[in-house]
Design an enzyme around this catalytic site. Structure first.
Site, PDB file in Angstrom:
ATOM      1  N   PHE A 186       0.873  -1.180   0.000  1.00  0.00           N
ATOM      2  CA  PHE A 186       0.000   0.000   0.000  1.00  0.00           C
ATOM      3  C   PHE A 186       0.915   1.237   0.000  1.00  0.00           C
ATOM      4  CE2 PHE A 186      -2.603   3.230   2.141  1.00  0.00           C
ATOM      5  CZ  PHE A 186      -3.776   3.129   1.419  1.00  0.00           C
ATOM      6  N   THR A 188       1.502   3.964   1.442  1.00  0.00           N
ATOM      7  CA  THR A 188       2.132   4.569   2.631  1.00  0.00           C
ATOM      8  C   THR A 188       2.996   3.586   3.431  1.00  0.00           C
ATOM      9  OG1 THR A 188       0.194   4.053   3.948  1.00  0.00           O
ATOM     10  CG2 THR A 188       0.271   6.254   2.959  1.00  0.00           C
ATOM     11  N   LYS A 189       3.096   2.362   2.972  1.00  0.00           N
ATOM     12  CA  LYS A 189       3.859   1.375   3.737  1.00  0.00           C
ATOM     13  C   LYS A 189       5.373   1.621   3.592  1.00  0.00           C
ATOM     14  CE  LYS A 189       0.435  -1.147   5.323  1.00  0.00           C
ATOM     15  NZ  LYS A 189      -0.739  -0.285   5.463  1.00  0.00           N
ATOM     16  N   ASN A 190       6.176   0.847   4.307  1.00  0.00           N
ATOM     17  CA  ASN A 190       7.628   1.078   4.289  1.00  0.00           C
ATOM     18  C   ASN A 190       8.188   0.980   2.872  1.00  0.00           C
ATOM     19  OD1 ASN A 190       7.406   1.360   7.003  1.00  0.00           O
ATOM     20  ND2 ASN A 190       8.412  -0.574   7.543  1.00  0.00           N
ATOM     21  N   LEU A 191       7.618   0.087   2.072  1.00  0.00           N
ATOM     22  CA  LEU A 191       7.912   0.010   0.634  1.00  0.00           C
ATOM     23  C   LEU A 191       6.560   0.110  -0.063  1.00  0.00           C
ATOM     24  CD1 LEU A 191      10.070  -0.515  -1.606  1.00  0.00           C
ATOM     25  CD2 LEU A 191       9.531  -2.947  -1.385  1.00  0.00           C
TER      26      LEU A 191
END
Ligand code: PLP
Length: 376
Positions: A186, A188-191
């Site tokens: 998604f 906004t996730k870390n990747l």
């Protein structure tokens, strides 16, 4: 100066010159489903996490659903998990007709309390589903030690590392402890992708084969269906974007850690505020920096007035949600999770957050907690 809770445009602006040609290459090849770009991303991320296999899928939710399908989860089966999380892991269990069994969270953290696992595991338990919330691993040594049925058989552990790619516990990467690890891409996730995407990690050859089979409608060979699966594919365009960003993942993680370290110091010792306190052995990657606030409404109003973004993850625990009513849980069943819902507040944290912005966040939090500070 307003401080956004999150700003994705900064990362894209920084990487646009690499991302655009990567997308163009996929478009020119017209290999938009599967192909070398997806395979290469799977290989690179499996290596990063420290497992032998990775299967690119359509979302973090589908990573969970597919993993649970691969365990042959059926109606009546139980999966032990946390009531304080995003809905996806619990929804995935329920979509297969199985039953989530909750244990409360740790007294001073947000992940499931591993000391409660043994009492929650029964003859119908088929899996444990710890969630590495906000970018910090669950207490995986204790989770793995508890992962046995009442008759002593090993139970599969499915890790939800949607929010925790890059986080480590005792030097091991999130996603490398259990039978399978499920990540989300998604944005906004870390990747983060430019849309939905996810991946399942596993070190188990047989499970890997089943994941691949079920992700392609259970067909082997093509058009010969030996099981009912689904379409869980990761788009090649998303894989191309993720491959570019993967080159920067460690730098993104370091910046998140630096922001968290700044907040740890700048907000230490404030009355009415509890900071995240990862225990020994943890190296989180703060996908969210979540504090507990005694008077949250007042602080939120103050932050709003100062133009500082914030968010509440999660305002209501899962056991009291209407969609889970049939499970028969009551308010009061998981007091720690319920209390967390009343107190948690996430402050701005993302790799591209600027130093002056995080300073403004800390200033606004300090002001907002002072006795007599105006609420608006
Ligand atoms: C803990 C957790 N699990 C699962 C998911 C599902 O991921 P996706 O949105 O990619 O389906 C999320 C996404 O927000 C999440 O935070």
């Amino acid at each position: 100066m307003a401080v956004p809770f999150f700003d994705l445009t900064r990362q894209y602006a920084a990487l646009e010159d690499d991302i655009r040609p990567a997308i163009d290459q996929v478009l020119r090849s017209q290999q938009c489903i599967g192909g070398p770009v997806v395979a290469e991303l799977e290989e690179q991320l499996a290596r990063y996490v420290g497992v032998r296999h990775a299967v690119g899928v359509s979302s973090g939710t589908d990573a969970l659903l597919l993993s649970l399908m691969a365990l042959n989860l059926k109606p009546g089966d139980e999966v032990v998990t946390s009531p304080f999380t995003f809905f996806a892991p619990i929804g995935s269990v329920m979509r297969l007709g199985a039953t989530p069994v909750f244990v409360d969270i740790e007294p001073d953290g947000f992940n499931l309390d591993p000391t409660r696992l043994t009492e929650a595991i029964g003859p119908r338990t088929r899996a444990l589903l710890p969630i590495h919330l906000f970018g910090q691993c669950a207490q995986m040594d204790q989770v793995m030690a508890a992962a046995y049925s009442p008759t002593g058989e090993a139970l599969p552990v499915i890790e939800d590392l949607a929010q925790a790619l890059g986080a480590q516990f005792e030097g091991r990467q999130a996603g490398s402890f259990g039978a399978a690890g499920c990540v989300s891409f998604f944005p906004t996730k870390n990747l983060g992708a430019a849309g939905d995407g996810g991946m399942v990690f596993t070190d188990d050859d047989a499970l890997h084969e089943r994941l691949r089979l079920l992700a392609r409608h259970g067909a082997r060979p093509k058009y010969h269906h030996i099981e009912v699966g689904g379409n869980f594919r990761l788009d090649a365009i998303q894989a191309a974007i993720l491959s570019v960003k993967l080159r920067h993942l460690e730098a993104f993680c370091e910046r998140r850690r630096a922001h968290a370290a700044y907040y740890d110091e700048a907000l230490a010792g404030l009355e009415g505020l509890t900071l995240p306190s990862p225990g020994p052995g943890h190296q989180p990657v703060h996908n969210q920096y979540v504090v507990r606030v005694a008077d949250r409404a007042r602080l939120v109003a103050h932050l709003q007035q100062r133009g500082v973004g914030s968010a509440v993850y999660y305002p209501e625990a899962l056991h009291t949600q209407p969609a889970l009513k049939a499970l028969g849980y009551q308010r009061g069943d998981f007091p720690r999770a319920e209390k967390a819902c009343e107190e948690v507040l996430a402050l701005p944290i993302f790799p591209e957050l600027r130093v002056e912005e995080r300073e403004q966040v800390a200033r606004a939090v300090r002001e907002g907690l002072q006795p007599g500070a105006p609420a608006t």
